[in-house]
Motif scaffolding. Structure first.
Motif, PDB file in Angstrom:
ATOM      1  N   ALA A 168       0.814  -1.213   0.000  1.00 31.14           N
ATOM      2  CA  ALA A 168       0.000   0.000   0.000  1.00 31.14           C
ATOM      3  C   ALA A 168       0.849   1.266   0.000  1.00 31.14           C
ATOM      4  O   ALA A 168       0.351   2.355  -0.332  1.00 31.14           O
ATOM      5  CB  ALA A 168      -0.923  -0.001   1.226  1.00 31.14           C
ATOM      6  N   GLN A 169       2.127   1.154   0.360  1.00 26.60           N
ATOM      7  CA  GLN A 169       3.017   2.311   0.427  1.00 26.60           C
ATOM      8  C   GLN A 169       3.892   2.450  -0.823  1.00 26.60           C
ATOM      9  O   GLN A 169       4.674   3.398  -0.924  1.00 26.60           O
ATOM     10  CB  GLN A 169       3.926   2.193   1.658  1.00 26.60           C
ATOM     11  N   ARG A 236       0.554  11.537  -3.149  1.00 27.45           N
ATOM     12  CA  ARG A 236       0.353  10.111  -2.903  1.00 27.45           C
ATOM     13  C   ARG A 236       1.070   9.230  -3.923  1.00 27.45           C
ATOM     14  O   ARG A 236       1.364   8.069  -3.660  1.00 27.45           O
ATOM     15  CB  ARG A 236      -1.138   9.791  -2.918  1.00 27.45           C
TER      16      ARG A 236
END
Length: 255
Positions: A168-169, A236
């Motif tokens: 997710a990172q 992001r």
């Protein structure tokens, strides 16, 4: 005899330094692609980190190469793929940690020498001449909620990049990798070192947009999207960033 040895030693040192300066100058002429080695390092000696690193392959970093290609096209760079990434083997030894932000000049110089010595010792061959070496230090997300600043050196073109070991990172990790890579190419930070807020105008993707806020993207060397005069959020992923004109000048893409 001793005097002669000293003379030859200093000649070798000066010659090596001149060759490095010449190589760095040639790289910023962008006549050919730069080859970047990515070496994975477990920062926590964690089994979870090791397992995550084992899942990574070269295609996972293709998005960074595509990002630089897209940004280079905006500046009419005559290279379809200015930066090529190569995923190297994992490395067990952690590179030396940088000194504190308030360290004196001597400590910084000593760390720089240690890091360059480390890079010389840890550069497994990847089959092509490597221009830049980035050591990706992966940290366990279970025990790390925040990471220390990453750092990179123009001299020697090496970087020590702190990342989270979690799928997710990964998108956020690519922003950090691109940012540190640009440091090795002479790009400077575009945020306030005390507040981490993007600097106006150089740290804004669209510094002359009216109304100025909210900005839609982040300048890659600022890393944050300004939403108001006193509020910004982290980018992001790379699609939320651009290479601004001040940065493009620093790396030789624009005049």
């Amino acid at each position: 005899m001793l005097r002669t040895v000293r003379i030859f030693f200093w000649i070798a040192v000066v010659f090596t330094a001149l060759m490095q300066v010449w190589d760095e100058y040639q790289g910023l002429q962008w006549r050919k692609p730069l080859h970047v080695a990515l070496y994975r390092v477990s920062a926590d000696a964690s089994m979870d980190v090791d397992a995550y690193m084992a899942t990574l392959n070269e295609k996972d970093f293709e998005v960074i190469g595509q990002y630089f290609s897209r940004e280079a096209l905006r500046y009419h760079l005559p290279l379809h793929r200015p930066i090529v990434f190569h995923l190297g083997p994992t490395i067990k030894e952690i590179p030396p940690a940088p000194p504190a932000l308030n360290a004196n000049r001597l400590d910084i110089i000593l760390w720089s020498l240690k890091f360059r010595w480390y890079a010389w010792q840890h550069q497994p061959s990847l089959g092509v001449p490597i221009d830049i070496k980035l050591y990706l230090l992966y940290h366990d997300v279970k025990t790390n909620t925040r990471l220390l600043h990453s750092t990179a050196l123009q001299k020697g073109r090496i970087g020590r990049v702190n990342l989270f070991a979690a799928p997710a990172q990964h998108a956020g990790n690519t922003v950090v990798i691109a940012h540190e890579l640009l440091h090795t190419l002479s790009a400077t930070d575009k945020y306030d070192l005390n507040t981490n807020a993007p600097l106006l105008p150089q740290g804004y993707a669209e510094p002359y947009m009216r109304p100025l806020y909210p900005q839609k993207k982040a300048e890659i060397m600022a890393g944050k999207i300004p939403l108001s005069a006193n509020r910004a959020r982290m980018a992001r992923n790379l699609d939320e960033t651009i290479i601004g004109r001040p940065t493009s000048r620093e790396i030789g893409w624009a005049r």
